[in-house]
Structure formats: C-alpha cells, structure tokens
Design a protein around this motif. Structure first.
Motif, PDB file in Angstrom:
ATOM      1  N   SER A   1       0.831  -1.141  -0.082  1.00 49.56           N
ATOM      2  CA  SER A   1      -0.031   0.131   0.045  1.00 49.56           C
ATOM      3  C   SER A   1       0.788   1.148   0.004  1.00 49.56           C
ATOM      4  CB  SER A   1      -0.884   0.042   1.218  1.00 49.56           C
ATOM      5  OG  SER A   1      -1.715  -0.961   1.176  1.00 49.56           O
ATOM      6  N   TYR A   2       0.538   2.336  -0.633  1.00 50.25           N
ATOM      7  CA  TYR A   2       1.120   3.496  -0.841  1.00 50.25           C
ATOM      8  C   TYR A   2       1.518   4.074   0.538  1.00 50.25           C
ATOM      9  CZ  TYR A   2       1.712   8.432  -2.581  1.00 50.25           C
ATOM     10  OH  TYR A   2       2.467   9.724  -2.891  1.00 50.25           O
ATOM     11  N   GLY A   3       0.364   4.103   1.296  1.00 56.97           N
ATOM     12  CA  GLY A   3       0.643   4.749   2.852  1.00 56.97           C
ATOM     13  C   GLY A   3       1.766   4.154   3.706  1.00 56.97           C
TER      14      GLY A   3
ATOM     15  N   VAL B   1      -3.316   2.282  -4.214  1.00 53.01           N
ATOM     16  CA  VAL B   1      -2.760   3.662  -4.129  1.00 53.01           C
ATOM     17  C   VAL B   1      -4.201   4.476  -3.918  1.00 53.01           C
ATOM     18  CG1 VAL B   1      -2.121   5.727  -5.472  1.00 53.01           C
ATOM     19  CG2 VAL B   1      -0.991   3.526  -5.905  1.00 53.01           C
ATOM     20  N   PRO B   2      -4.599   5.200  -3.000  1.00 52.66           N
ATOM     21  CA  PRO B   2      -5.455   6.136  -2.780  1.00 52.66           C
ATOM     22  C   PRO B   2      -5.350   7.239  -3.678  1.00 52.66           C
ATOM     23  CG  PRO B   2      -4.595   5.554  -0.570  1.00 52.66           C
ATOM     24  CD  PRO B   2      -3.589   5.058  -1.763  1.00 52.66           C
ATOM     25  N   VAL B   3      -6.503   7.468  -4.502  1.00 58.24           N
ATOM     26  CA  VAL B   3      -6.639   8.660  -5.572  1.00 58.24           C
ATOM     27  C   VAL B   3      -7.639   9.477  -5.372  1.00 58.24           C
ATOM     28  CG1 VAL B   3      -5.227   7.159  -7.331  1.00 58.24           C
ATOM     29  CG2 VAL B   3      -7.744   6.979  -7.262  1.00 58.24           C
ATOM     30  N   ALA B   4      -7.389  10.739  -5.827  1.00 52.77           N
ATOM     31  CA  ALA B   4      -8.436  11.793  -5.889  1.00 52.77           C
ATOM     32  C   ALA B   4      -8.035  12.719  -7.134  1.00 52.77           C
ATOM     33  CB  ALA B   4      -8.521  12.691  -4.603  1.00 52.77           C
TER      34      ALA B   4
ATOM     35  N   ASP C   1      -0.795  13.713   2.453  1.00 52.02           N
ATOM     36  CA  ASP C   1      -1.617  12.599   3.504  1.00 52.02           C
ATOM     37  C   ASP C   1      -1.830  11.099   2.797  1.00 52.02           C
ATOM     38  OD1 ASP C   1      -1.748  14.666   5.381  1.00 52.02           O
ATOM     39  OD2 ASP C   1      -3.658  15.606   4.354  1.00 52.02           O
ATOM     40  N   GLY C   2      -0.760  10.971   2.187  1.00 51.21           N
ATOM     41  CA  GLY C   2      -0.907   9.246   1.653  1.00 51.21           C
ATOM     42  C   GLY C   2      -1.912   9.265   0.194  1.00 51.21           C
ATOM     43  N   VAL C   3      -2.165  10.456  -0.349  1.00 53.77           N
ATOM     44  CA  VAL C   3      -3.340  10.501  -1.420  1.00 53.77           C
ATOM     45  C   VAL C   3      -2.446  10.826  -2.858  1.00 53.77           C
ATOM     46  CG1 VAL C   3      -5.452  11.222  -2.288  1.00 53.77           C
ATOM     47  CG2 VAL C   3      -5.114  10.653  -0.136  1.00 53.77           C
ATOM     48  N   VAL C   4      -2.730  10.276  -3.977  1.00 52.65           N
ATOM     49  CA  VAL C   4      -2.281  10.453  -5.103  1.00 52.65           C
ATOM     50  C   VAL C   4      -3.420  11.539  -5.747  1.00 52.65           C
ATOM     51  CG1 VAL C   4      -1.657  10.098  -7.582  1.00 52.65           C
ATOM     52  CG2 VAL C   4      -0.597   8.918  -5.573  1.00 52.65           C
ATOM     53  N   SER C   5      -3.202  12.889  -6.067  1.00 54.64           N
ATOM     54  CA  SER C   5      -4.258  13.744  -6.261  1.00 54.64           C
ATOM     55  C   SER C   5      -3.766  14.792  -7.477  1.00 54.64           C
ATOM     56  CB  SER C   5      -4.873  14.384  -5.141  1.00 54.64           C
ATOM     57  OG  SER C   5      -3.967  15.293  -4.580  1.00 54.64           O
ATOM     58  N   GLY C   6      -4.764  15.420  -7.925  1.00 53.96           N
ATOM     59  CA  GLY C   6      -4.627  16.425  -9.080  1.00 53.96           C
ATOM     60  C   GLY C   6      -5.552  16.340 -10.136  1.00 53.96           C
TER      61      GLY C   6
END
Length: 291
Positions: A187-189, A223-226, A235-240
């Motif tokens: 896990s990414y985190g 991978v948590p994604v937003a 905060d452990g999230v891949v976002s953008g």
C-alpha cells in the motif's frame, strides 16, 4: 500490459452499493476489484469474503479478490477450500490476497489471541504451503510453525493455478513473497515510493534465490487517488488533475509496478468513472485508447 483494479469500500451503510460499484468497474473496463478485510469495528461494514462472493455472482469478466485476507481470522485449510469453490463458481476469476493481519485489536476483540510479528509471517507461509498442498495433493499432511494438516483432502482440485498475492513489507515477509507467492501488493501509505526500490530488490532477490523468475511476480501498488484539481497532494493520497494523477502513476510503473489497485477518495462511483475515462488511458502500457 499494465492492469488496473478498483478498491470497493466495505461499508454497509444504507446508501452503500458494493455490488453496483463492482458492476460499474466491469463496465468501465477495470481488470479487477478488491476489498479490505476488517471484520471488527463500530462502523457498519460487510464481511469481505461474503460480499466478494456476491460481487463475483453479479459480474462476468472482472477478477475479484480480497486485499488482503487476514490469515489469522480463518483456518488456512478452510480458506484453501473456500478459494477453490470461489474460483470454480466464478469461472476462474479469484485473486487470493493474503496478509498477516495488521489490526491487533481485532484479534483481541474476537478472542483469537494476538500473534507476534514473527507468528504473522510464519502463518502466511503456512497458509500458502497448505493451499498449494491441498490444491495439488491427496491426503496432504503438513506441520508448520503455526498451522498444520493431517491426511487432508480437498476435492475437486482447482482447474487452474489460483494466484496468491501478499501484502508484505518486512524482510522475512518479502522473502516468503518472493519464494512462494504470485504477486506483491503493498500500500502507498505503508510503503511510499521512495521505499519501494529497496523492498522490490529484496522481493526479487528472494525469488531469484528460490530459482524463480522475478518477472513472473505481479507487482501491484494499492494507491488512494483523488482526481480533483482542488485536492492538493499529501496525506498518502495521489491527487490532482487527470493528467497529474496519470503522471504519478507513470512514475510508479518505472518502479516496477505492473498493476494498480486504485482506491478513490470521495465519491467512489464518480471517481471510478473519471479514472477509467481520463486517467487510465494516459498511463503508459495501459493499452487503453484516450477517449
């Protein structure tokens, strides 16, 4: 080819629809769906194996599996039997994810006793050896550090080699993964990108030392994604934006990952749609066409 999975939340609130989300994932072209395994807690949740069985029955193509099944919760020999049944009835779509179990309070709550870190790793190794033995041998006897069988039979045998993926991080656990498992799903985190090269090298060395081809191992990153321009990374999230998220996933492929388990933050259905249509086609090796 890079493959993509969608993490299905285990929540059992009134408006939850894990079956519908899995059907949506299949329609969108995702390759697999997964669900975490935490049976104890005050938040309403589904038991993962049960709901994954419903998901398999409600879909036809997408692969299905736990991410990851806590070995100490269930007899490994019984899990091997459960896995054969699941795989047969689903048409060969099970990915059997296994882990040592991270939430010690759950073991205490259910009266299972809290295994030490070493015992958790020993249990994972026993679980894989028991599954492989029961799936291929008759009257299988095994004496492990944590689990055993005596003249055990499982019929029918699986019609294919059911893949086992482990979520592992420590040196001993990685060694077992490289030696015995079919896939690795950190896990990414728990294993951010800067730690992956060292962990991956340990994994591949163990595979090579065992006489295996490391290329046969599936390396999947959870991978948590937003996908939201207003959500800053952290905060452990891949976002953008879709382009920014795809760029980060592309960077992860250079770390050796050939699969992604994407865990949407926020509205899962909406995020799954934008991931499939606007992010996945931009990931190198996805094989998807940009719409």
């Amino acid at each position: 080819m890079i493959t993509f999975g969608l993490a299905i939340p285990p929540g059992a609130e009134q408006d939850s629809d894990p079956i519908g989300l899995a059907q949506q994932a299949e329609e969108l072209g995702f390759d697999f769906v997964g669900m975490s395994d935490h049976p104890c807690g005050t938040d309403p949740t589904y038991e993962s194996w049960t709901v994954l069985s419903w998901i398999a029955a409600a879909t036809s193509r997408i692969r299905v599996g736990p991410r990851v099944l806590g070995v100490p919760y269930r007899s490994p020999a019984l899990v091997a039997k459960m896995a054969e049944t699941f795989d047969r009835l689903s048409g060969g779509r099970l990915i059997l994810g296994l882990g040592g179990g991270s939430a010690d309070y759950e073991f205490r709550a259910f009266g299972l006793g809290v295994p030490t870190p070493r015992e958790k790793v020993d249990g994972m190794e026993d679980a894989i050896r028991i599954a492989h033995g029961l799936w291929s041998e008759s009257a299988f006897t095994y004496e492990g550090n944590r689990y055993r069988t005596e003249l055990a039979d499982v019929e029918p045998k699986p019609e294919r080699s059911i893949p086992i993926w482990l979520g592992t991080y420590g040196p001993r656990a990685l060694a077992i993964t490289g030696k015995l498992a079919d896939g690795w799903i950190p896990s990414y985190g728990s294993a951010p990108p800067d730690q992956i090269p060292v962990l991956r090298d340990r994994l591949f060395k163990a595979a090579t030392d065992a006489g295996r081809d490391s290329d046969e191992l599936t390396c999947a990153y959870h991978v948590p994604v937003a996908v939201n321009p207003a959500t800053p990374p952290g905060d452990g999230v891949v976002s953008g934006t879709p382009e920014e998220v795809a760029a980060q996933l592309n960077a992860f492929t250079k770390l050796g990952f050939t699969a992604f388990s994407l865990s949407p933050v926020g509205d899962v259905a909406a995020q799954a749609d934008v991931l499939a249509r606007e992010v996945v086609p931009l990931v190198q090796g996805s094989g998807r066409l940009v719409p």
